[in-house]
Design an enzyme around this catalytic site. Structure first.
Site, mmCIF file in Angstrom:
data_model
loop_
_atom_site.group_PDB
_atom_site.id
_atom_site.type_symbol
_atom_site.label_atom_id
_atom_site.label_comp_id
_atom_site.label_asym_id
_atom_site.label_seq_id
_atom_site.Cartn_x
_atom_site.Cartn_y
_atom_site.Cartn_z
ATOM 1 C CB SER A 128 46.831 42.061 43.826
ATOM 2 O OG SER A 128 45.501 42.507 43.788
ATOM 3 C CE1 TYR A 153 47.575 43.936 38.919
ATOM 4 C CE2 TYR A 153 45.674 43.473 40.300
ATOM 5 C CZ TYR A 153 46.931 44.002 40.150
ATOM 6 O OH TYR A 153 47.573 44.584 41.218
#
Length: 336
Positions: A128, A153
């Site tokens: 990501s 995350y």
């Protein structure tokens, strides 16, 4: 054709990727745990669309279930594995951190072990843009350090990169990590801003605009993402002959390992994004201006030169065009 396992097959990117792979003639195996992070109805609707594909089979499996994953790998023997399953969302990682450990760490370890013990030829895995964290040097380049994540995350995604490199080094498992930049499009995730904004604009509700609208995002249209991923299947990483342990590049290694940004290389202002969405829906938004949220970053901006050099392609769909396509799908899906 090769056998490809796609985890998270009922998810947004997984759904589109399975369609693309099946159209190209691959034999595709899909797994997903169909959790309720967002309304599973949409996941089941995606699976219904995929059910007509003759070269696709699906099983409901949780990546964190070690015994089930071992059994699945031994039965299916995939040649390529594409790991798109993960607990997603920056803000939700503040509310429910344990879900990220289960899916993104334990689950990814089970993927790595399955690849190691079943002679997988290439592991492609989703990372990501959030791994860039507190880095403010833009555009974000794969050579930049990513040692300062600002959400759990992001920390799990950086951990995935490190875990994959370890397996590439120890077991010579070819691994390619993909740092996605704000993916959007039809059949998307309802928790993403473009989708939740659409819901609220259609229903006349306020949309929450963080940092008073002073943010920038590198939006990447879904078709550009899956095109890049299909091209990368046969672009199997090999040890980088120019890699130096004295000045180590984070993006490659003396192991068969490589990282790529996949973004549009064109950050858009949040307020322009809202205007495009309003135009696509034919309705104005009621905006509630708020400060920056914990875990968010001001801007994302991808340098995609390495991706283009590797596969001769880089994402380029204009945001306005992509949002118009999303709006057409949204109205059809919800019967508007």
């Amino acid at each position: 054709m090769k056998k490809i396992l796609v985890t998270g097959a009922a998810g947004f990117i997984g759904f589109h990727y399975v369609q693309k792979l099946c159209a190209a003639g691959f034999n595709v195996y899909g797994i997903d745990n169909l959790n309720d992070y967002y309304d599973p109805t949409l996941k089941h609707a995606r699976l219904h669309e995929l059910s007509s594909l003759r070269n696709f089979s699906f099983e409901k499996i949780d990546l964190a279930d070690n015994a089930a994953m071992k059994d699945y790998f031994s039965r299916t023997k995939p040649e390529i594995v594409v790991n798109l399953a993960a607990q997603a969302g920056v803000r939700y990682s503040i509310e429910n951190p344990h879900a990220y450990v289960d899916s993104n760490l334990t689950g990814f370890m089970n993927i790595l072990e399955g690849c190691r013990h079943n002679d997988v030829q290439h592991l492609i895995f989703a990372s990501s843009s959030s791994v860039y964290g507190a880095n403010t040097t833009v555009p974000f380049d794969e050579d930049h350090g990513v040692d300062h994540p600002v959400s759990l995350y992001a920390a799990t995604k950086k951990s995935n990169e490190m875990m994959a490199h370890t397996y590439a080094h120890l077991y010579r498992l070819p691994c390619t990590g993909l740092r996605f930049f704000t993916v959007y499009g039809p059949w998307g995730r309802p928790d993403m801003a473009y989708y939740s904004f659409t819901n609220k604009i259609i229903n006349g509700e306020n949309i929450q605009v963080f940092n008073n609208g002073d943010m920038m995002r590198d939006f990447t249209y879904i078709d550009d993402i899956v095109e890049s991923m299909v091209r990368l299947i046969d672009h199997v990483p090999t040890p980088d002959p120019n890699w130096s342990p004295d000045a180590p590049s984070p993006k490659s290694s003396d192991a068969p390992y490589r990282l790529y940004n996949i973004g549009n290389n064109n950050p858009e202002k949040l307020m322009d994004f809202i205007t495009y969405l309003e135009d696509s829906l034919g309705k104005k938004a009621n905006m509630e201006m708020l400060p920056m949220q914990p875990g968010d970053v001001y801007a994302t901006y991808a340098n995609t030169d390495d991706l283009h050099d590797a596969i001769g392609f880089k994402p380029s769909t204009p945001l306005k065009e992509g949002l118009e396509k999303f709006a057409v799908w949204y109205k059809r899906y919800y019967g508007l």
